[in-house]
Enzyme design. Structure first.
Site, PDB file in Angstrom:
ATOM      1  N   LYS A  80      25.178  77.772  49.583  1.00 30.51           N
ATOM      2  CA  LYS A  80      24.336  79.551  49.337  1.00 30.51           C
ATOM      3  C   LYS A  80      23.752  79.883  48.255  1.00 30.51           C
ATOM      4  CE  LYS A  80      28.737  80.117  46.816  1.00 30.51           C
ATOM      5  NZ  LYS A  80      28.529  80.799  45.497  1.00 30.51           N
ATOM      6  N   ASP A  81      23.519  79.736  47.232  1.00 33.90           N
ATOM      7  CA  ASP A  81      22.647  79.896  45.664  1.00 33.90           C
ATOM      8  C   ASP A  81      21.085  79.222  45.867  1.00 33.90           C
ATOM      9  OD1 ASP A  81      25.184  80.849  45.263  1.00 33.90           O
ATOM     10  OD2 ASP A  81      25.364  78.141  43.667  1.00 33.90           O
ATOM     11  N   ARG A 128      27.939  91.328  47.787  1.00 33.49           N
ATOM     12  CA  ARG A 128      28.904  90.924  48.863  1.00 33.49           C
ATOM     13  C   ARG A 128      30.434  90.888  49.022  1.00 33.49           C
ATOM     14  NH1 ARG A 128      32.431  86.969  50.760  1.00 33.49           N
ATOM     15  NH2 ARG A 128      30.876  85.706  49.957  1.00 33.49           N
ATOM     16  N   ARG A 129      30.648  90.231  47.720  1.00 37.94           N
ATOM     17  CA  ARG A 129      32.525  90.347  47.583  1.00 37.94           C
ATOM     18  C   ARG A 129      32.753  92.005  47.030  1.00 37.94           C
ATOM     19  NH1 ARG A 129      32.414  84.988  44.243  1.00 37.94           N
ATOM     20  NH2 ARG A 129      32.767  83.618  47.088  1.00 37.94           N
ATOM     21  N   ARG A 146      30.875  86.613  35.547  1.00 42.33           N
ATOM     22  CA  ARG A 146      30.273  85.332  35.346  1.00 42.33           C
ATOM     23  C   ARG A 146      31.007  84.065  34.819  1.00 42.33           C
ATOM     24  NH1 ARG A 146      24.464  84.809  34.554  1.00 42.33           N
ATOM     25  NH2 ARG A 146      25.281  82.505  35.034  1.00 42.33           N
ATOM     26  N   ARG A 152      36.825  81.796  34.933  1.00 38.15           N
ATOM     27  CA  ARG A 152      36.728  83.205  35.203  1.00 38.15           C
ATOM     28  C   ARG A 152      38.427  83.039  35.821  1.00 38.15           C
ATOM     29  NH1 ARG A 152      32.184  84.038  40.352  1.00 38.15           N
ATOM     30  NH2 ARG A 152      30.771  83.070  38.554  1.00 38.15           N
ATOM     31  N   CYS A 242      20.060  85.631  48.039  1.00 41.66           N
ATOM     32  CA  CYS A 242      21.192  84.956  48.684  1.00 41.66           C
ATOM     33  C   CYS A 242      22.334  85.688  47.413  1.00 41.66           C
ATOM     34  CB  CYS A 242      20.689  83.281  48.130  1.00 41.66           C
ATOM     35  SG  CYS A 242      20.447  82.760  46.190  1.00 41.66           S
TER      36      CYS A 242
END
Length: 332
Positions: A80-81, A128-129, A146, A152, A242
């Protein structure tokens, strides 16, 4: 004794876990030792937001330089990255079977995202989130985030944030990281995720020896390769990087491929979505090693057919207004 294969990896716990998983599989397939070569990327040392430091491919650039400079023999990326444009001299040798593609909400008490009260702070670094959070619950405040998965999760545990949105795949690969917290799994039908989410890409030089390429190809999962080809074609055709507010998920059902794609306005105020099911060649995805030859422009190759279907879905999204709401990049 054959020389050990060198697998270049970022230093984060998740990157090392992913790379170690591939290393074990490759060692079993090839009979050769595989050692990890830690590599530091700009994305690892900068604390700026992904958008501010370039977003697309920020984690991949230094790794790819190392591969081209013969500092390592292969790389493992979170697909995805990875930018959709393949650089000269490198190829995706395998896409192993995909882990869970969903997002999860991590909280202390299990309050669903829908029900978080006004003033709650939700962390994510993904546009997107951000758009999806605003659509799901516009009472909350979204904070740019980040750091690695552990940091996180710690910000929720310590009460600095009320929730974070993370990829289910990352939490599964780092088993136990959020064991003391509550997880809300977000269904892909209502909350589609980033193209390629949950999948890994094994990248090698295009001049790699045939026996090495053959060993790498044993790691390839045809069903995953087909699905992500469609998803990444959506992203590429939209000319969105992306880290753009675009979701695309594809999955095989028998010999059919279903593609669900959505483009969002950054503030979540608008969305343009499309579902499409396309037939593929009977039985192809069940043939071991059928992911090989994925770059061949062959109408009979379901990977090529899947990519074309993804392109068609993206064009229809553009016709329906996606071009007006999605930020576009010149180098997706």
């Amino acid at each position: 004794m054959a020389t050990a294969l060198r697998l270049g990896t970022r230093r984060s716990a998740l990157a090392v876990a992913q790379s170690s998983q591939v290393a074990r599989a490759l060692s079993a397939a090839s009979g050769r030792e595989v050692t990890l070569v830690p590599i530091v990327s700009e994305g690892d040392v900068s604390r700026a937001s992904l958008a501010a430091i370039g977003g697309t491919g920020i984690f991949a650039t230094r790794l790819r330089e190392a591969l081209l400079n013969d500092e390592c023999d292969l790389l493992v990326h979170s697909l995805k990255d990875l930018p959709t444009a393949q650089p000269p001299g490198l190829v995706i040798g395998a896409v192993p079977v995909r882990e869970d593609a969903r997002d999860v909400v991590v909280t202390r008490d299990g309050t669903p995202l829908n029900d978080l009260p006004e003033g709650s702070v939700v962390g994510t670094g993904s546009p997107r989130r951000v758009a999806q959070i605003h659509r799901r619950n516009n009472r909350v405040t979204v904070q740019d985030l980040r750091g690695n998965v552990d940091s996180r999760v710690a910000r929720v545990r310590d009460g600095e944030l009320d929730a974070v949105i993370l990829a289910a795949a990352g939490l599964r690969r780092l088993e136990g990281t959020a064991a003391d917290l509550q997880l809300e799994e977000l269904g892909l039908a209502e909350w589609p995720t980033a193209p390629g989410q949950g999948a890994l890409a094994v990248e090698i030089r295009d001049d790699a020896p045939d026996d090495f390429r053959a060993a790498i190809a044993l790691l390839d999962d045809a069903s995953t390769r087909i699905a992500v080809a469609a998803e990444r074609a959506v992203l590429s055709t939209l000319e969105a990087g992306c880290h753009a507010p675009v979701a695309a998920h594809a999955a095989l059902s028998g010999d059919d491929l279903r593609i669900h794609a959505v483009a969002y306005a950054l503030d979540g105020s608008r969305r343009v979505g499309l579902d499409r099911t396309v037939p593929l060649l009977p039985g192809y995805a069940r043939i071991p090693g059928s992911g090989k030859g994925a770059d061949a422009a062959d109408d009979a190759n379901p990977i090529v057919r899947a990519a074309r279907a993804g392109t068609d879905v993206a064009r229809r999204l553009l016709e329906r207004g996606a071009a007006d709401i999605v930020p576009r990049e010149s180098t997706p």
